[in-house]
Scaffold this active site. Structure first.
Site, PDB file in Angstrom:
ATOM      1  N   GLU A  48     -68.331  -3.568  46.192  1.00 22.82           N
ATOM      2  CA  GLU A  48     -69.665  -3.011  46.469  1.00 22.82           C
ATOM      3  C   GLU A  48     -69.608  -1.959  47.575  1.00 22.82           C
ATOM      4  OE1 GLU A  48     -72.082  -3.298  44.571  1.00 22.82           O
ATOM      5  OE2 GLU A  48     -71.118  -4.839  43.361  1.00 22.82           O
ATOM      6  N   TYR A 128     -78.716  -3.439  50.039  1.00 20.54           N
ATOM      7  CA  TYR A 128     -78.139  -3.349  48.697  1.00 20.54           C
ATOM      8  C   TYR A 128     -76.878  -4.220  48.582  1.00 20.54           C
ATOM      9  CZ  TYR A 128     -75.216  -2.118  44.908  1.00 20.54           C
ATOM     10  OH  TYR A 128     -74.391  -2.250  43.824  1.00 20.54           O
ATOM     11  N   ASP A 146     -80.321   0.056  43.926  1.00 20.41           N
ATOM     12  CA  ASP A 146     -79.557   1.254  44.252  1.00 20.41           C
ATOM     13  C   ASP A 146     -80.182   2.454  43.537  1.00 20.41           C
ATOM     14  OD1 ASP A 146     -78.871   0.958  41.613  1.00 20.41           O
ATOM     15  OD2 ASP A 146     -76.713   1.245  41.928  1.00 20.41           O
TER      16      ASP A 146
END
Ligand code: SF4
Length: 336
Positions: A48, A128, A146
């Site tokens: 991520e 996020y 996102d």
């Protein structure tokens, strides 16, 4: 073009209809490594952090390299930040690597925490990333928002929404039984189908519920955010000799922790940079950051007595410096 029947579409599509998205995801998801075999929460977090600001094709080799070098946060904490930055070279946004290093030290040998709220407390972890890891690695029902999700939801709702409205909508739509798959499905839809330009609405599993589709002009959402780039003239000096190149540790938020050639922005600093040197102008390099475009005039100079020269392969360099050194190498090749 779809008929203009937006008025007949209800404001809130039902979660039952949106199930089509999960079906689509099962059949169309790209075979990414973490979808093929199980990865640890730490590996999920690495993915991520790397892929949020780096394109998939570019970021995947970095993910493979960094997870192999540091299978756990404790392995990273034991190593030096410089070694991590060396592995990160070329991936950009180096603050991510520095924060990752801080995060590994903050954990102090412990495993990653397992909830959204506790992940959010770690250095460099924003909403996020915390939501992505909490939902995908730990199954917590928390929505990711996102750029892809922002685009899909703006179009589904056919209106411009603020970031907090997007997050609220994403939370409303979230599948609480499969939050990780759901979040990935929304992002995958934005990557593969609901693209910024020319979205493939005819292949989209949620087109019946999409207001933008029914207007016939989905590209008008979301409203573009202006990203004004400042143009800056800069100067780089490559001092080279038999023992290597004159390199200095950079500081600052963007390139701090990396090394580079002496560099200046603006006339006064450029004069200081070149003062007392026999310098030859060898060409120009252009480099873009998100908010600034650099046009760098590159000079070459022989070393002076107190210059300490280093092998450029021995330190982590930013892409900007690697471009400058490539120009210098090409110039040297022409001279020989
Ligand atoms: S129908 Fe088109 S605009 Fe709507 S979500 Fe699907 S791809 Fe995006």
């Amino acid at each position: 073009m779809a008929p203009s029947v937006a008025i007949a579409i209800t404001r809130h599509s039902s979660a039952v209809n949106m199930r089509a998205l999960l079906e689509w995801f099962k059949e169309n998801a790209r075979p990414l490594p973490w979808r093929i075999s199980k990865v640890t929460p730490w590996e999920s977090l690495l993915a991520e952090v790397i892929l949020q600001q780096t394109r998939m094709e570019t970021g995947l080799p970095y993910w493979e390299r960094i997870r192999a070098a540091y299978p756990t946060p404790a392995d990273l904490a034991k190593d030096s930040e410089e070694n991590l930055l060396r592995l990160w070279q070329g991936c950009g946004y180096y603050a991510r690597a520095r924060n990752l290093y801080k995060l590994a030290h903050t954990l102090d040998g412990a495993e990653l925490p397992t909830t959204y709220e506790s992940l959010l407390e770690l250095p460099g972890i924003g909403p996020y990333t915390a939501a992505a890891v909490a939902s995908m690695a730990f199954g917590e029902p928390v929505a990711c928002a996102d750029g892809n999700v922002r685009r899909v939801i703006s179009r589904l709702r056919g209106e411009h929404l603020t970031d907090s409205e997007i997050l609220r909508e994403a939370t409303t739509l979230l599948d609480h039984q499969q939050p990780g798959d759901w979040n990935q499905a929304m992002m995958e839809l934005g990557s593969l189908v609901c693209t910024p330009r020319n979205p493939s609405c005819e292949q989209c599993p949620v087109s019946p519920e999409c207001l933008a589709f029914h207007t016939g002009n989905p590209e008008q959402w979301p409203l573009r955010r202006s990203t004004k780039q400042t143009h800056i003239h800069a100067t780089a000096l490559v001092v080279s000799g038999e023992d290597g190149i004159l390199l200095k540790a950079r500081d600052g938020r963007v390139l701090g922790g990396l090394w580079g050639v002496p560099y200046a922005e603006g006339d006064a600093d450029t004069q200081t940079l070149l003062r007392g040197r026999t310098a030859e102008k060898i060409g120009k390099v252009r480099h873009d950051f998100t908010h600034k475009r650099l046009e760098i005039t590159v000079y070459s100079s022989p070393p002076e007595d107190d210059d300490i020269l280093l092998n450029p392969d021995s330190v982590p360099l930013a892409t900007l410096d690697r471009k400058v050194l490539a120009l210098h190498k090409g110039h040297q090749g022409e001279q020989s």
